[in-house]
Every structure is written in C-alpha cells, then in structure tokens.
Design an enzyme around this catalytic site. Structure first.
Site, mmCIF file in Angstrom:
data_model
loop_
_atom_site.group_PDB
_atom_site.id
_atom_site.type_symbol
_atom_site.label_atom_id
_atom_site.label_comp_id
_atom_site.label_asym_id
_atom_site.label_seq_id
_atom_site.Cartn_x
_atom_site.Cartn_y
_atom_site.Cartn_z
ATOM 1 N N GLY A 54 0.530 -1.444 0.629
ATOM 2 C CA GLY A 54 -0.235 0.430 0.176
ATOM 3 C C GLY A 54 0.747 0.992 0.085
ATOM 4 N N GLY A 56 0.853 5.478 1.385
ATOM 5 C CA GLY A 56 0.127 6.282 2.030
ATOM 6 C C GLY A 56 0.682 7.612 1.872
ATOM 7 N N GLY A 57 0.148 9.167 2.249
ATOM 8 C CA GLY A 57 0.939 10.052 2.450
ATOM 9 C C GLY A 57 1.604 10.484 2.662
ATOM 10 N N PHE A 58 2.614 9.310 3.607
ATOM 11 C CA PHE A 58 3.761 9.533 4.179
ATOM 12 C C PHE A 58 4.901 8.043 3.240
ATOM 13 C CE2 PHE A 58 0.922 10.941 7.005
ATOM 14 C CZ PHE A 58 2.070 12.570 7.816
ATOM 15 N N GLY A 59 4.621 7.906 2.362
ATOM 16 C CA GLY A 59 5.508 6.555 1.706
ATOM 17 C C GLY A 59 4.582 5.612 1.302
ATOM 18 N N ALA A 60 5.776 4.202 1.837
ATOM 19 C CA ALA A 60 4.719 3.440 1.099
ATOM 20 C C ALA A 60 5.012 1.722 2.306
ATOM 21 C CB ALA A 60 5.150 3.145 -0.843
ATOM 22 N N ALA A 61 4.181 0.728 2.055
ATOM 23 C CA ALA A 61 4.539 -0.497 2.741
ATOM 24 C C ALA A 61 4.741 -1.696 1.692
ATOM 25 C CB ALA A 61 3.405 -0.812 3.568
ATOM 26 N N LYS A 78 8.966 -0.692 5.619
ATOM 27 C CA LYS A 78 7.828 0.253 5.459
ATOM 28 C C LYS A 78 8.686 1.567 4.789
ATOM 29 C CE LYS A 78 3.478 -0.319 7.629
ATOM 30 N NZ LYS A 78 2.607 0.389 8.227
ATOM 31 N N ASP A 188 -2.707 6.823 15.008
ATOM 32 C CA ASP A 188 -3.972 6.849 13.977
ATOM 33 C C ASP A 188 -4.123 5.802 14.299
ATOM 34 O OD1 ASP A 188 -4.030 7.339 11.117
ATOM 35 O OD2 ASP A 188 -2.116 7.153 10.219
#
Ligand SMILES: Nc1ncnc2c1ncn2[C@@H]1O[C@H](COP(=O)(O)OP(=O)(O)OP(=O)(O)O)[C@@H](O)[C@H]1O
Length: 468
Positions: A54, A56-61, A78, A188
C-alpha cells in the site's frame, strides 16, 4: 524472482530476475538495480522488497523477504519520506526523530505480543539523476502479520456483531494501555491499522509516531497532518497536544463504524459537532455509554485512559456514565456535544422486544410441553419452566443470544420436542394429541399470547418513561 523498486514515482517498479529463483544465488548476489531508475533493490544488502502492499501520504509499505534467514522470512518494509524539500538542518532533525521513534517502536514490539516486532531501521541515500542530489529514504522493517486488516474485513462483510466489536475494542484497549504506560501515543488508530492474524489474534499496526518524526522535521512547531480524518478528535485536527484519550477517541470512531456498517461521514454531524451513530445501531446500553464517553469532543471530559475504558466496560451500565475526574472544561479548546436528556429507563426498541417476546412465548410453549410430558403437571415442572424462561429472557437481555441465534434455537427446540418428546404422557395436552401440528399450534398460541402482553407492557413502559 520479482523485486519491487522502492523509489517513489518510479514508472516501472516491477523488476523480474530469473537468476534469483535459485536460492543459492539469491543468498549470495551482491546487489540488483531497478532496470528503470537505477535504485538499489536489495536494501542494506539484506531485505528484498517483493510486492507493494500500500502507499500512503508518508511513503509506502512493501511485502519483503529477509535473505539472511534460512527460510527467507517474510517481513514488511515500510518506507517513509520526509515531506517537502528539507534543508540540511531539517533533515538532521528528521533523522534524529526517526531514530528515537524507531527505538520506542523496537521496545514496544519486543515487549508486547500484539505489536509487530521491529527487525531493522535504516536510512538510504540514493543519487537522483534529475536533481543531481542525493535523495534520503528512511526504512523500517517489521514482522509480517499474516492476516487481514479490519478495513479489509469491513469492506468484505459489512458491519460486525456487537460481540465481535466488544472483542476488538477490549483487545485494542489492552494494547493501548501498554503503549500509553510506556509513554507512547499511537496517533493513528483506524480500521486499516488494526489487523487480525489468521489465528484470530488482534494486532495494532503503523504507529503514527514515525510519521510524526518525518513530518515534524519539516515544521517543528506543528503536529498537523499526522492523523486520519474521521477518526482524529478535535485536539488532533487542530494541531494541538495529543493525549492517551486521543487514541481512545479514534478507537471509538473505529468501533462505531464497525457496529453500524457506515462510514464516519454518515455518523458524524459536523453542523452540531455530535456523533449520530446510535441512529444506525442499538447495542447494549453499557457499550453505547462507553463509546459515547470515548467520543466526547473535549479531551478533559472524555474517558481519560485505556484502563478507565476497560473498567467502564466491565462496570454496571449506570457506573459507565459517571464522568471521569478531570479538570473543569472552562478553557476548553473544543466544544463538547450537548448532553442529551436521557430517560431514567434504558431504551426498549419495539421491534426487538416483540421479536424477543415471540421467541420467548414460542420457547415457553415448547418447554411447557416437554416438562409436562416428562414430569407431569407438578410444582417441580412449573418451577423448572419459570427458571428456564428466566434464563432465556436474561440471555436475550445480555445479548448472549440474539438475531439468528433465536431462530436457530427455536428450530432446534421445536425439532427436539416434536420428534423426541414423550407427548402422550402430558395429560394436560392429551386432548390435543402429540402430533407435530399440535406442537406447532401450541407454540404459536403461546407466542401470540406473549406478544399481546409485550405490546401492553411496551405501552405502559413508554408511558412511565415519558413521565420520568
Ligand atoms: N506488519 C504488517 N503485516 C502485514 N501487513 C501489513 C503490516 N503493516 C502494514 N501492512 C499492510 O500494508 C498496508 C499498507 O500499510 P500502510 O501502513 O503503508 O498504509 P495505511 O495504514 O493503509 O495508510 P496510511 O499510511 O495512510 O496510514 C496495510 O493496509 C496492511 O494491509
């Protein structure tokens, strides 16, 4: 073997290397580079990103493999990217914060079985051909949890039963109690950050603290942006201080989505600043009270800790409404939702009570037939009948049995009494015989009688509620 490029924005991130299908080569190969952008693919010589999980706004996994373990242990890689173009001092702050937060995560993961273990954290400097500068990337490698997030379950099955929600709520509260007592705040909590392992165990993922580290370096005075809309309470949305109860609010927002099957924008009325979730679900009074206490807008009025929420969940319903000891909300930064005037009596939904009455009457008729058949019309059978009926009513009230359970239970009892009951011995029912049809007839008559009484009871109940 397929390796996935972790450079954000790489237009062809999937790289296939047939030679890596051989385990010996995979263990010994020096490095592989993205055929599209030149990014090194074997991170710190050890971790192999295999597939994107996935972004997201802060990076990826990424789903990864650890080539230093005999079985190429699966892991989650991550990647966090500091926001914006950071100056050298800002980048240094990001590095320090990231390191500090990773240490906290390592301790939490090591000491709590329901928080993924942290295997590694490192940063990578990679030359960027277009900017002629080094790009900095931060990575965390953690335990792979083989299961599904609650978001995936929610999208697949829709709303959860009350008992499932209570299980999730209690499990998460226990994990949060540990997290808060160790001086961390998750920041979160949401459906996609709670995971159920295939063995049923609940895990808490994705501590926003690391995101906070990368973001805060860009703007050291602000904590904005480290939250998910719909879950975050007002103090977090306003960029203010966060507390343990900030996590409780987000957890309760998660639970009301699970209970109602609705998205948060359907459950929260931004105009009146209140949650309207009870229009879509009728859980037990105790659960509703605890969730409402966790969802209060003003943190000084909200349940203050995971321990307090757990205690409230096991308290008697009346105890759960007692507000936690807290400073007076005089200078409160947010507006608490208006307190609704509640009747002194608990809500008593008509449809539910009629269903329950029909079931109780039906079961009562069947149990009477069985008892009279076995014991005759004695005080003992009468006493047993009352006790069994009491247990049935109590089980419904406590929601030990509900909805489809009632139908299944009624069908099973009907089957047992119809097929195996020694009905011919029931002198009181000899006239009606012991056939299947007569059993059904008696049960339906019993059910209808109780429904009539329930309607009358409900009317009287409403009248009393209104007077009170
Ligand atoms: N430890 C883990 N084990 C197994 N799967 C994981 C793990 N951590 C994350 N995932 C999976 O990776 C997905 C993406 O995770 P990530 O934390 O990047 O995104 P997110 O929580 O959906 O988004 P955001 O960054 O906006 O919070 C998750 O939804 C989950 O399915």
């Amino acid at each position: 073997m397929q390796l996935h490029c972790t450079r954000p924005g790489c237009s062809r991130p999937t790289n296939v290397f047939p030679d890596l299908d051989d385990a010996a080569t995979l263990k010994t190969v020096q490095q592989k580079f993205c055929t599209n952008c030149g990014m090194p693919l074997i991170l710190v010589g050890r971790y192999l990103p295999v597939r994107l999980l996935g972004r997201g706004g802060f990076g990826a996994a990424f789903l990864g493999r650890d080539r230093y373990t005999p079985g190429f242990r699966p892991c989650v890689i991550k990647q966090f990217q500091p926001s914006g173009n950071l100056s050298a001092p800002q980048l240094k702050i990001a590095q320090d914060l990231f390191e500090r937060e990773a240490e906290a995560l390592e301790q939490l993961g090591r000491e709590h079985p329901q928080i993924p273990d942290l295997f590694a954290f490192f940063e990578l400097s990679v030359a960027n051909a277009s900017t002629q500068q080094d790009d900095k990337f931060f990575y965390l490698v953690q335990e792979f949890i083989d299961g599904q997030t609650l978001e995936e379950e929610f999208l697949r099955q829709g709303k959860f039963s009350e008992s499932e929600v209570v299980k999730v709520l209690k499990e998460c509260l226990k994990i949060l109690k540990f997290v808060h007592e160790n001086g961390s705040i998750h920041r979160d909590i949401k459906l996609s950050n709670i995971m159920r392992h295939r063995n049923g165990r609940i895990y808490l993922l994705d501590f926003g603290a690391v995101k906070y580290a990368t973001k805060a370096a860009g703007n050291a005075n602000s904590s904005t942006g480290i939250y998910s809309i719909g879950y975050a309470p007002p103090e977090q949305m306003a960029g203010g201080q966060v507390y343990p109860s900030t996590d409780l609010y987000a957890l309760a927002a998660t639970c009301v989505m699970l209970l109602t099957g609705k998205q948060h924008n359907e459950l929260f009325d931004a105009y009146s600043n209140t949650w309207k979730w009870q229009a879509f679900a009728t859980p037990s009074r105790l659960l509703a009270q605890v969730l409402d206490q966790m969802l209060l807008a003003n943190p000084s009025q909200r349940l203050p800790s995971a321990q307090a929420a757990l205690a409230a969940l096991s308290a008697k319903p009346a105890a759960a409404v007692v507000a936690p000891s807290a400073p007076p909300p005089a200078a409160a930064p947010v507006v608490a939702p208006p307190v609704r005037r509640k009747s002194a009596l608990p809500p008593f939904p008509l449809v539910e009570s009629l269903g329950g009455a029909l079931f109780t009457g039906f079961e009562g008729g069947l149990i009477a037939i069985a008892l009279v058949s076995l014991l005759g019309t004695t005080w003992i059978s009468g006493g047993f009948w009352l006790i069994l009926l009491g247990i049935l009513v109590l089980a419904q009230r406590l929601r030990v049995i509900e909805k489809i359970d009632l139908v299944i239970l009624a069908a099973v009892t009907f089957g047992i009494v119809g097929f195996f009951g020694q009905l011919h011995r029931a002198s009181a029912f000899v006239a009606l015989g012991s056939s299947f049809i007569n059993v059904l007839f008696l049960a339906i008559v019993g059910g209808l009688a109780v429904v009539t009484i329930a309607i009358l009871f409900n009317l009287i109940y409403k009248l009393i509620s209104r007077i009170l």
